[in-house]
Design an enzyme around this catalytic site. Sequence first.
Site, PDB file in Angstrom:
ATOM      1  N   ARG A  69     -67.732 -28.564  33.618  1.00 37.63           N
ATOM      2  CA  ARG A  69     -69.187 -28.676  33.896  1.00 37.63           C
ATOM      3  C   ARG A  69     -69.694 -27.547  34.538  1.00 37.63           C
ATOM      4  O   ARG A  69     -70.742 -27.202  34.428  1.00 37.63           O
ATOM      5  CB  ARG A  69     -69.486 -29.882  34.573  1.00 37.63           C
ATOM      6  CG  ARG A  69     -69.233 -31.226  33.859  1.00 37.63           C
ATOM      7  CD  ARG A  69     -69.914 -32.441  34.628  1.00 37.63           C
ATOM      8  NE  ARG A  69     -69.532 -33.835  34.243  1.00 37.63           N
ATOM      9  CZ  ARG A  69     -69.712 -34.223  33.061  1.00 37.63           C
ATOM     10  NH1 ARG A  69     -70.711 -33.720  32.293  1.00 37.63           N
ATOM     11  NH2 ARG A  69     -69.381 -35.421  32.700  1.00 37.63           N
ATOM     12  N   PHE A 115     -65.704 -29.504  19.535  1.00 37.27           N
ATOM     13  CA  PHE A 115     -65.803 -29.907  21.090  1.00 37.27           C
ATOM     14  C   PHE A 115     -66.074 -28.748  21.786  1.00 37.27           C
ATOM     15  O   PHE A 115     -65.182 -27.802  21.907  1.00 37.27           O
ATOM     16  CB  PHE A 115     -64.573 -30.832  21.483  1.00 37.27           C
ATOM     17  CG  PHE A 115     -65.048 -31.614  22.605  1.00 37.27           C
ATOM     18  CD1 PHE A 115     -65.428 -32.952  22.461  1.00 37.27           C
ATOM     19  CD2 PHE A 115     -64.733 -31.332  23.894  1.00 37.27           C
ATOM     20  CE1 PHE A 115     -66.083 -33.609  23.493  1.00 37.27           C
ATOM     21  CE2 PHE A 115     -65.133 -32.130  25.092  1.00 37.27           C
ATOM     22  CZ  PHE A 115     -65.619 -33.464  24.924  1.00 37.27           C
ATOM     23  N   ASP A 153     -74.678 -35.362  19.662  1.00 34.44           N
ATOM     24  CA  ASP A 153     -73.478 -35.584  18.526  1.00 34.44           C
ATOM     25  C   ASP A 153     -73.636 -36.608  17.605  1.00 34.44           C
ATOM     26  O   ASP A 153     -74.432 -36.698  16.577  1.00 34.44           O
ATOM     27  CB  ASP A 153     -72.221 -35.832  19.201  1.00 34.44           C
ATOM     28  CG  ASP A 153     -70.948 -35.731  18.561  1.00 34.44           C
ATOM     29  OD1 ASP A 153     -70.908 -35.509  17.316  1.00 34.44           O
ATOM     30  OD2 ASP A 153     -69.759 -36.376  18.951  1.00 34.44           O
ATOM     31  N   GLY A 158     -74.198 -34.399  31.895  1.00 33.82           N
ATOM     32  CA  GLY A 158     -74.182 -33.275  31.013  1.00 33.82           C
ATOM     33  C   GLY A 158     -75.206 -32.039  31.198  1.00 33.82           C
ATOM     34  O   GLY A 158     -75.470 -31.203  31.240  1.00 33.82           O
TER      35      GLY A 158
HETATM   36  P1  IMP Z   1     -74.036 -39.142  21.035  1.00 36.39           P
HETATM   37  O1  IMP Z   1     -74.894 -38.128  20.605  1.00 36.39           O
HETATM   38  O2  IMP Z   1     -74.314 -40.724  21.551  1.00 36.39           O
HETATM   39  O3  IMP Z   1     -72.747 -39.092  20.330  1.00 36.39           O
HETATM   40  O4  IMP Z   1     -73.495 -38.432  22.650  1.00 36.39           O
HETATM   41  C1  IMP Z   1     -73.743 -37.337  23.160  1.00 36.39           C
HETATM   42  C2  IMP Z   1     -73.383 -37.178  24.625  1.00 36.39           C
HETATM   43  O5  IMP Z   1     -71.773 -37.172  24.215  1.00 36.39           O
HETATM   44  C3  IMP Z   1     -73.865 -35.830  25.115  1.00 36.39           C
HETATM   45  O6  IMP Z   1     -74.976 -36.045  25.726  1.00 36.39           O
HETATM   46  C4  IMP Z   1     -72.528 -35.409  25.738  1.00 36.39           C
HETATM   47  O7  IMP Z   1     -72.529 -35.933  26.841  1.00 36.39           O
HETATM   48  C5  IMP Z   1     -71.389 -35.943  25.122  1.00 36.39           C
HETATM   49  N1  IMP Z   1     -70.699 -34.854  24.029  1.00 36.39           N
HETATM   50  C6  IMP Z   1     -70.771 -35.149  22.724  1.00 36.39           C
HETATM   51  N2  IMP Z   1     -70.486 -33.760  22.151  1.00 36.39           N
HETATM   52  C7  IMP Z   1     -69.659 -33.239  23.244  1.00 36.39           C
HETATM   53  C8  IMP Z   1     -69.063 -32.095  23.178  1.00 36.39           C
HETATM   54  O8  IMP Z   1     -68.716 -31.364  22.233  1.00 36.39           O
HETATM   55  N3  IMP Z   1     -68.652 -31.860  24.396  1.00 36.39           N
HETATM   56  C9  IMP Z   1     -68.818 -32.343  25.628  1.00 36.39           C
HETATM   57  N4  IMP Z   1     -69.563 -33.527  25.539  1.00 36.39           N
HETATM   58  C10 IMP Z   1     -70.189 -33.850  24.432  1.00 36.39           C
HETATM   59 MG    MG Z   2     -75.709 -35.801  27.683  1.00 38.86          MG
END
Ligand code: IMP
Ligand code: MG
Length: 168
Positions: free
Chosen positions: A158, A145, A96, A42
């Site tokens: 992407r 999201f 997130d 991402g």
């Molecule tokens: P977390 O902080 O471990 O929950 O995960 C973060 C990763 O989840 C980010 O680096 C993204 O790759 C993916 N992610 C979290 N929220 C979103 C969203 O709203 N859209 C797309 N990818 C997301």
């Molecule tokens: Mg990421």
Amino acid sequence: MRDGMIPSISKDEINEMVSELAQDIERDYEGKELVLVCPLKGSVLFVADLCRKIKLPQVIDFVYLTSPRGESVRIIKDISVNVQGKHVLIIEEIIDAGRTLSFLKSRLLASFPASLKVVTLLDKPALRELAIAPDYVGRTIEDRFVIGYGMDMEEIGRNYSDIYNFAQ
Ligand code: IMP
Ligand code: MG
């Protein structure tokens, strides 16, 4: 555009956010060399834009981690540079729950960098599971999201230049 997609942050706004982040980083790291660590996939578009705006010596590296819901974080590709004694910045497109970031931070800290900070384009603190806060934030958003500018929904979106969210 797909059904339910609502324009959220335009490419001009993204460009402005990236420029401001680059300015802050340049000011804080004047005279230093950086290692930018990017979690795939991402953050690819974000780091491509950000690194060109940071006029400091820098090395870029990538890691690929997965964190399926309810499972522990898995390493698909580890970093390949030695970060010991280096000024390291983790470059995330969005934070997130914070699970991947927390895992990556502890792993990098074990290699004794001179400093370790986190840059994120978007911060979604509403559902944060771990006490982790980015040092540089482009924009804080609600728990929606989003896709575009590197972020995907099942790999779709992407390549979009703007960021969209979904009607709930
Ligand atoms: P977390 O902080 O471990 O929950 O995960 C973060 C990763 O989840 C980010 O680096 C993204 O790759 C993916 N992610 C979290 N929220 C979103 C969203 O709203 N859209 C797309 N990818 C997301
Ligand atoms: Mg990421």
